[in-house]
Enzyme design. Structure first.
Site, PDB file in Angstrom:
ATOM      1  N   ASP A 105       0.843  -1.196   0.000  1.00  0.00           N
ATOM      2  CA  ASP A 105       0.000   0.000   0.000  1.00  0.00           C
ATOM      3  C   ASP A 105       0.879   1.247   0.000  1.00  0.00           C
ATOM      4  OD1 ASP A 105      -2.165  -1.701   0.249  1.00  0.00           O
ATOM      5  OD2 ASP A 105      -2.275  -1.487   2.434  1.00  0.00           O
TER       6      ASP A 105
HETATM    7  N1  URA Z   1      -1.283  -6.005   3.880  1.00  0.00           N
HETATM    8  C1  URA Z   1      -1.761  -4.746   3.889  1.00  0.00           C
HETATM    9  O1  URA Z   1      -2.773  -4.470   4.497  1.00  0.00           O
HETATM   10  N2  URA Z   1      -1.073  -3.796   3.229  1.00  0.00           N
HETATM   11  C2  URA Z   1       0.071  -4.028   2.575  1.00  0.00           C
HETATM   12  O2  URA Z   1       0.662  -3.109   2.014  1.00  0.00           O
HETATM   13  C3  URA Z   1       0.559  -5.346   2.559  1.00  0.00           C
HETATM   14  C4  URA Z   1      -0.125  -6.327   3.217  1.00  0.00           C
END
Ligand code: URA
Length: 237
Positions: A105
């Protein structure tokens, strides 16, 4: 392998073919130490030494990079509004065809692999391979030890999606480590949300047996050897 000089240089650097042709005109390219005058000559990628601005280019079919992804950049090759992980790669590491193998993310930090090897990325991301990813989550409060069996049983997300069994560990303060072998959208954040916690910061620290290099600072990238890159397929002991 015999290849056209401009094709070879553009495949190994950030320059397009047009830009390579310009670089040749500007006398920035040498082959075996001699400045070349034509971009369309044939070179032997195994035997000839090609240099751009004095930087030697060794032929590599594929490259594998480890990035310590900072917060605030998106895991994409291009984006109209946001800065991408490719935008922050140093120029000398840039070349055609690179993409992030998997996504973090925008606000997630940590280990991200960038490569131009599609098969490698495909294998790494395939659910059948069960490659384990370890994350450190900073939660909105200290986690209760009952999260450990809940992760182990397989968490049911708020929308009913059932997650596979995962490993959780309580760390200091409001931190917890989680190891998952799937890659559902926002998975770690949603797993904690299902247990009533909010993830305030998330960092990926390991993929398979490949650990985020502690010498890297946030935003930095280094090249991995093919052997190191292969350790994502090994279970961590
Ligand atoms: N899980 C999440 O919630 N975000 C990420 O970036 C990776 C795994």
């Amino acid at each position: 392998m015999k290849e056209r000089l401009d094709k070879f240089i553009s495949s190994q650097t950030e320059l397009s073919r047009k830009e390579v042709q310009r670089a040749v005109k500007d006398k920035r390219v040498t082959v075996n130490g001699d400045t070349v005058k034509a971009a369309d000559i044939k070179i032997d990628t195994d035997a000839d030494t090609v240099a751009l601005d004095g930087r030697k280019l060794t032929y590599k079919k594929y490259v594998y990079y480890m990035m310590y992804k900072p917060s605030g950049v998106v895991s994409a090759t291009e984006d109209r509004e946001e800065k991408t992980v490719l935008d922050i790669l140093p120029d000398e590491l840039m070349r055609d065809g690179l993409f992030p193998a998997g996504r973090l993310d925008k606000d997630t930090t940590g280990l991200l692999i960038i490569t131009d090897d599609g098969d490698y990325a495909h294998r790494m991301l395939s659910p059948k391979k069960h490659v384990t990813k370890r994350y450190i989550a900073t939660l909105d409060r200290e986690p209760d030890s009952n999260i450990i069996p809940r992760f182990e049983e397989g968490i049911i997300l708020k929308d009913g999606t059932v997650c596979k069994s995962a490993k959780a560990e309580i760390l200091d303060g409001s931190n917890a480590a989680v190891e998952i072998s799937e890659g559902k959208y926002h998975q770690v954040k949603r797993m904690f949300a299902a247990l009533g916690y909010r993830v305030e910061a998330l960092k990926r620290v390991r993929i398979g047996s490949l650990e985020l290099d502690s010498a890297l600072k946030e935003g930095q990238t280094r090249e991995l050897s093919a052997e190191e890159a292969g350790t994502v397929f090994k279970d961590h002991k």
